[in-house]
Design a protein around this motif. Structure first.
Motif, PDB file in Angstrom:
ATOM      1  N   THR A   1      15.291  -1.702 -74.783  1.00 49.64           N
ATOM      2  CA  THR A   1      14.073  -0.895 -74.750  1.00 49.64           C
ATOM      3  C   THR A   1      13.819  -0.253 -76.113  1.00 49.64           C
ATOM      4  O   THR A   1      12.687  -0.239 -76.610  1.00 49.64           O
ATOM      5  CB  THR A   1      14.178   0.188 -73.662  1.00 49.64           C
ATOM      6  N   ALA A   2      14.861   0.265 -76.735  1.00 49.19           N
ATOM      7  CA  ALA A   2      14.722   0.848 -78.075  1.00 49.19           C
ATOM      8  C   ALA A   2      14.325  -0.215 -79.094  1.00 49.19           C
ATOM      9  O   ALA A   2      13.487   0.042 -79.975  1.00 49.19           O
ATOM     10  CB  ALA A   2      16.023   1.520 -78.493  1.00 49.19           C
ATOM     11  N   LEU A   3      14.876  -1.402 -78.981  1.00 44.91           N
ATOM     12  CA  LEU A   3      14.518  -2.492 -79.877  1.00 44.91           C
ATOM     13  C   LEU A   3      13.045  -2.867 -79.718  1.00 44.91           C
ATOM     14  O   LEU A   3      12.357  -3.116 -80.711  1.00 44.91           O
ATOM     15  CB  LEU A   3      15.407  -3.706 -79.606  1.00 44.91           C
ATOM     16  N   CYS A   4      12.565  -2.895 -78.501  1.00 42.10           N
ATOM     17  CA  CYS A   4      11.143  -3.194 -78.266  1.00 42.10           C
ATOM     18  C   CYS A   4      10.255  -2.121 -78.889  1.00 42.10           C
ATOM     19  O   CYS A   4       9.252  -2.437 -79.528  1.00 42.10           O
ATOM     20  CB  CYS A   4      10.859  -3.309 -76.772  1.00 42.10           C
ATOM     21  N   GLY A   5      10.609  -0.856 -78.700  1.00 43.89           N
ATOM     22  CA  GLY A   5       9.823   0.228 -79.292  1.00 43.89           C
ATOM     23  C   GLY A   5       9.825   0.176 -80.810  1.00 43.89           C
ATOM     24  O   GLY A   5       8.789   0.347 -81.458  1.00 43.89           O
ATOM     25  N   ALA A   6      10.982  -0.098 -81.399  1.00 42.31           N
ATOM     26  CA  ALA A   6      11.064  -0.197 -82.858  1.00 42.31           C
ATOM     27  C   ALA A   6      10.269  -1.387 -83.374  1.00 42.31           C
ATOM     28  O   ALA A   6       9.610  -1.302 -84.417  1.00 42.31           O
ATOM     29  CB  ALA A   6      12.526  -0.305 -83.281  1.00 42.31           C
ATOM     30  N   SER A   7      10.298  -2.496 -82.645  1.00 39.45           N
ATOM     31  CA  SER A   7       9.544  -3.663 -83.101  1.00 39.45           C
ATOM     32  C   SER A   7       8.042  -3.434 -82.998  1.00 39.45           C
ATOM     33  O   SER A   7       7.276  -3.934 -83.834  1.00 39.45           O
ATOM     34  CB  SER A   7       9.960  -4.909 -82.324  1.00 39.45           C
ATOM     35  N   ILE A   8       7.592  -2.679 -82.018  1.00 40.94           N
ATOM     36  CA  ILE A   8       6.168  -2.337 -81.921  1.00 40.94           C
ATOM     37  C   ILE A   8       5.752  -1.514 -83.136  1.00 40.94           C
ATOM     38  O   ILE A   8       4.708  -1.778 -83.752  1.00 40.94           O
ATOM     39  CB  ILE A   8       5.873  -1.578 -80.608  1.00 40.94           C
ATOM     40  N   LEU A   9       6.555  -0.533 -83.487  1.00 44.75           N
ATOM     41  CA  LEU A   9       6.243   0.274 -84.671  1.00 44.75           C
ATOM     42  C   LEU A   9       6.291  -0.567 -85.940  1.00 44.75           C
ATOM     43  O   LEU A   9       5.456  -0.402 -86.841  1.00 44.75           O
ATOM     44  CB  LEU A   9       7.215   1.455 -84.761  1.00 44.75           C
ATOM     45  N   TRP A  10       7.243  -1.475 -86.038  1.00 45.96           N
ATOM     46  CA  TRP A  10       7.384  -2.343 -87.208  1.00 45.96           C
ATOM     47  C   TRP A  10       6.164  -3.272 -87.351  1.00 45.96           C
ATOM     48  O   TRP A  10       5.598  -3.404 -88.431  1.00 45.96           O
ATOM     49  CB  TRP A  10       8.661  -3.152 -87.047  1.00 45.96           C
ATOM     50  N   ILE A  11       5.779  -3.919 -86.256  1.00 45.94           N
ATOM     51  CA  ILE A  11       4.626  -4.821 -86.292  1.00 45.94           C
ATOM     52  C   ILE A  11       3.357  -4.049 -86.619  1.00 45.94           C
ATOM     53  O   ILE A  11       2.521  -4.503 -87.408  1.00 45.94           O
ATOM     54  CB  ILE A  11       4.492  -5.570 -84.952  1.00 45.94           C
ATOM     55  N   THR A  12       3.197  -2.869 -86.033  1.00 43.10           N
ATOM     56  CA  THR A  12       2.015  -2.048 -86.305  1.00 43.10           C
ATOM     57  C   THR A  12       1.963  -1.636 -87.767  1.00 43.10           C
ATOM     58  O   THR A  12       0.900  -1.701 -88.394  1.00 43.10           O
ATOM     59  CB  THR A  12       2.008  -0.803 -85.394  1.00 43.10           C
ATOM     60  N   ALA A  13       3.091  -1.228 -88.318  1.00 41.28           N
ATOM     61  CA  ALA A  13       3.112  -0.817 -89.728  1.00 41.28           C
ATOM     62  C   ALA A  13       2.739  -1.970 -90.652  1.00 41.28           C
ATOM     63  O   ALA A  13       1.953  -1.800 -91.592  1.00 41.28           O
ATOM     64  CB  ALA A  13       4.489  -0.271 -90.086  1.00 41.28           C
ATOM     65  N   PHE A  14       3.271  -3.159 -90.395  1.00 45.91           N
ATOM     66  CA  PHE A  14       2.936  -4.298 -91.232  1.00 45.91           C
ATOM     67  C   PHE A  14       1.494  -4.751 -91.028  1.00 45.91           C
ATOM     68  O   PHE A  14       0.858  -5.224 -91.962  1.00 45.91           O
ATOM     69  CB  PHE A  14       3.903  -5.451 -90.992  1.00 45.91           C
ATOM     70  N   ASP A  15       0.981  -4.614 -89.817  1.00 45.84           N
ATOM     71  CA  ASP A  15      -0.409  -4.963 -89.569  1.00 45.84           C
ATOM     72  C   ASP A  15      -1.350  -3.996 -90.284  1.00 45.84           C
ATOM     73  O   ASP A  15      -2.384  -4.405 -90.818  1.00 45.84           O
ATOM     74  CB  ASP A  15      -0.678  -4.987 -88.072  1.00 45.84           C
ATOM     75  N   ILE A  16      -1.008  -2.713 -90.282  1.00 49.44           N
ATOM     76  CA  ILE A  16      -1.812  -1.729 -91.015  1.00 49.44           C
ATOM     77  C   ILE A  16      -1.771  -2.033 -92.503  1.00 49.44           C
ATOM     78  O   ILE A  16      -2.797  -1.976 -93.191  1.00 49.44           O
ATOM     79  CB  ILE A  16      -1.313  -0.298 -90.729  1.00 49.44           C
ATOM     80  N   ARG A  17      -0.588  -2.388 -92.998  1.00 51.50           N
ATOM     81  CA  ARG A  17      -0.452  -2.687 -94.426  1.00 51.50           C
ATOM     82  C   ARG A  17      -1.248  -3.933 -94.809  1.00 51.50           C
ATOM     83  O   ARG A  17      -1.865  -3.982 -95.868  1.00 51.50           O
ATOM     84  CB  ARG A  17       1.012  -2.894 -94.755  1.00 51.50           C
ATOM     85  N   THR A  18      -1.253  -4.932 -93.950  1.00 54.12           N
ATOM     86  CA  THR A  18      -1.925  -6.188 -94.242  1.00 54.12           C
ATOM     87  C   THR A  18      -3.435  -6.082 -94.085  1.00 54.12           C
ATOM     88  O   THR A  18      -4.197  -6.461 -94.965  1.00 54.12           O
ATOM     89  CB  THR A  18      -1.398  -7.303 -93.317  1.00 54.12           C
ATOM     90  N   ARG A  19      -3.874  -5.570 -92.945  1.00 59.80           N
ATOM     91  CA  ARG A  19      -5.300  -5.560 -92.631  1.00 59.80           C
ATOM     92  C   ARG A  19      -5.999  -4.233 -92.871  1.00 59.80           C
ATOM     93  O   ARG A  19      -7.205  -4.175 -92.889  1.00 59.80           O
ATOM     94  CB  ARG A  19      -5.499  -5.923 -91.165  1.00 59.80           C
ATOM     95  N   GLY A  20      -5.245  -3.166 -92.974  1.00 56.28           N
ATOM     96  CA  GLY A  20      -5.869  -1.859 -93.110  1.00 56.28           C
ATOM     97  C   GLY A  20      -6.236  -1.294 -91.753  1.00 56.28           C
ATOM     98  O   GLY A  20      -5.975  -1.886 -90.714  1.00 56.28           O
ATOM     99  N   THR A  21      -6.830  -0.136 -91.764  1.00 56.74           N
ATOM    100  CA  THR A  21      -7.226   0.524 -90.526  1.00 56.74           C
ATOM    101  C   THR A  21      -8.665   0.969 -90.651  1.00 56.74           C
ATOM    102  O   THR A  21      -8.971   1.938 -91.341  1.00 56.74           O
ATOM    103  CB  THR A  21      -6.312   1.731 -90.244  1.00 56.74           C
ATOM    104  N   SER A  22      -9.543   0.265 -89.974  1.00 50.01           N
ATOM    105  CA  SER A  22     -10.947   0.660 -89.969  1.00 50.01           C
ATOM    106  C   SER A  22     -11.155   1.685 -88.854  1.00 50.01           C
ATOM    107  O   SER A  22     -10.255   1.963 -88.057  1.00 50.01           O
ATOM    108  CB  SER A  22     -11.830  -0.567 -89.747  1.00 50.01           C
ATOM    109  N   GLY A  23     -12.348   2.222 -88.804  1.00 51.25           N
ATOM    110  CA  GLY A  23     -12.650   3.223 -87.781  1.00 51.25           C
ATOM    111  C   GLY A  23     -12.516   2.695 -86.377  1.00 51.25           C
ATOM    112  O   GLY A  23     -12.140   3.416 -85.456  1.00 51.25           O
ATOM    113  N   ARG A  24     -12.802   1.411 -86.189  1.00 50.90           N
ATOM    114  CA  ARG A  24     -12.721   0.823 -84.854  1.00 50.90           C
ATOM    115  C   ARG A  24     -11.284   0.516 -84.456  1.00 50.90           C
ATOM    116  O   ARG A  24     -10.975   0.423 -83.271  1.00 50.90           O
ATOM    117  CB  ARG A  24     -13.548  -0.449 -84.817  1.00 50.90           C
ATOM    118  N   MET A  25     -10.408   0.354 -85.429  1.00 47.56           N
ATOM    119  CA  MET A  25      -9.025  -0.003 -85.128  1.00 47.56           C
ATOM    120  C   MET A  25      -8.109   1.212 -84.991  1.00 47.56           C
ATOM    121  O   MET A  25      -6.995   1.083 -84.486  1.00 47.56           O
ATOM    122  CB  MET A  25      -8.470  -0.912 -86.237  1.00 47.56           C
ATOM    123  N   ARG A  26      -8.548   2.370 -85.422  1.00 47.79           N
ATOM    124  CA  ARG A  26      -7.680   3.561 -85.363  1.00 47.79           C
ATOM    125  C   ARG A  26      -7.198   3.890 -83.956  1.00 47.79           C
ATOM    126  O   ARG A  26      -6.013   4.196 -83.778  1.00 47.79           O
ATOM    127  CB  ARG A  26      -8.401   4.749 -85.978  1.00 47.79           C
TER     128      ARG A  26
END
Length: 119
Positions: A65-90
């Motif tokens: 469960t902790a691994l799943c939570g950490a991977s969600i945060l990891w994927i989200t961080a890399f997605d924000i870094r790659t694509r950015g965060t627009s107003g609709r994605m926040r």
């Protein structure tokens, strides 16, 4: 809409990984993390009655469960870094971060309580 404006709004293409990195997504991590967390709760309910017989499966479910939570945060961080965060994605990014933290923090806390008994 002008061409310049259309190019500015277009998100960069997403590079897909190979193998497990391509298969493991936020949706899968969320679903499996929630199922593992619920299974850990059920195991904790049974753990009080049967002693240490279910201690290692309980710790494994908490770790997953902790691994799943950490991977969600990891994927989200890399997605924000790659694509950015627009107003609709926040709101979506905020929800992903909240789900990741909701899976990670309680499972790590419960794992820290069980850790001394694992030996």
């Amino acid at each position: 809409m002008s061409r310049r404006r259309a190019l500015r709004r277009a998100a960069p293409p997403v590079r897909r990984g190979r193998g497990l990195a391509r298969w493991w997504t936020i949706q899968r991590a969320t679903g499996l993390g929630i199922v593992a967390g619920l299974a850990a709760l059920l195991t904790a309910g049974l753990l009080g009655t049967s002693g240490d017989a279910l201690l290692y499966p309980y710790a494994a479910l908490l770790a997953f469960t902790a691994l799943c939570g950490a991977s969600i945060l990891w994927i989200t961080a890399f997605d924000i870094r790659t694509r950015g965060t627009s107003g609709r994605m926040r709101p979506i990014r905020g929800f992903d971060a909240a789900v990741g933290l909701a899976l990670l923090l309680p499972s790590l806390y419960a794992l820290s309580l069980v850790w001394p008994r694992l030996g």
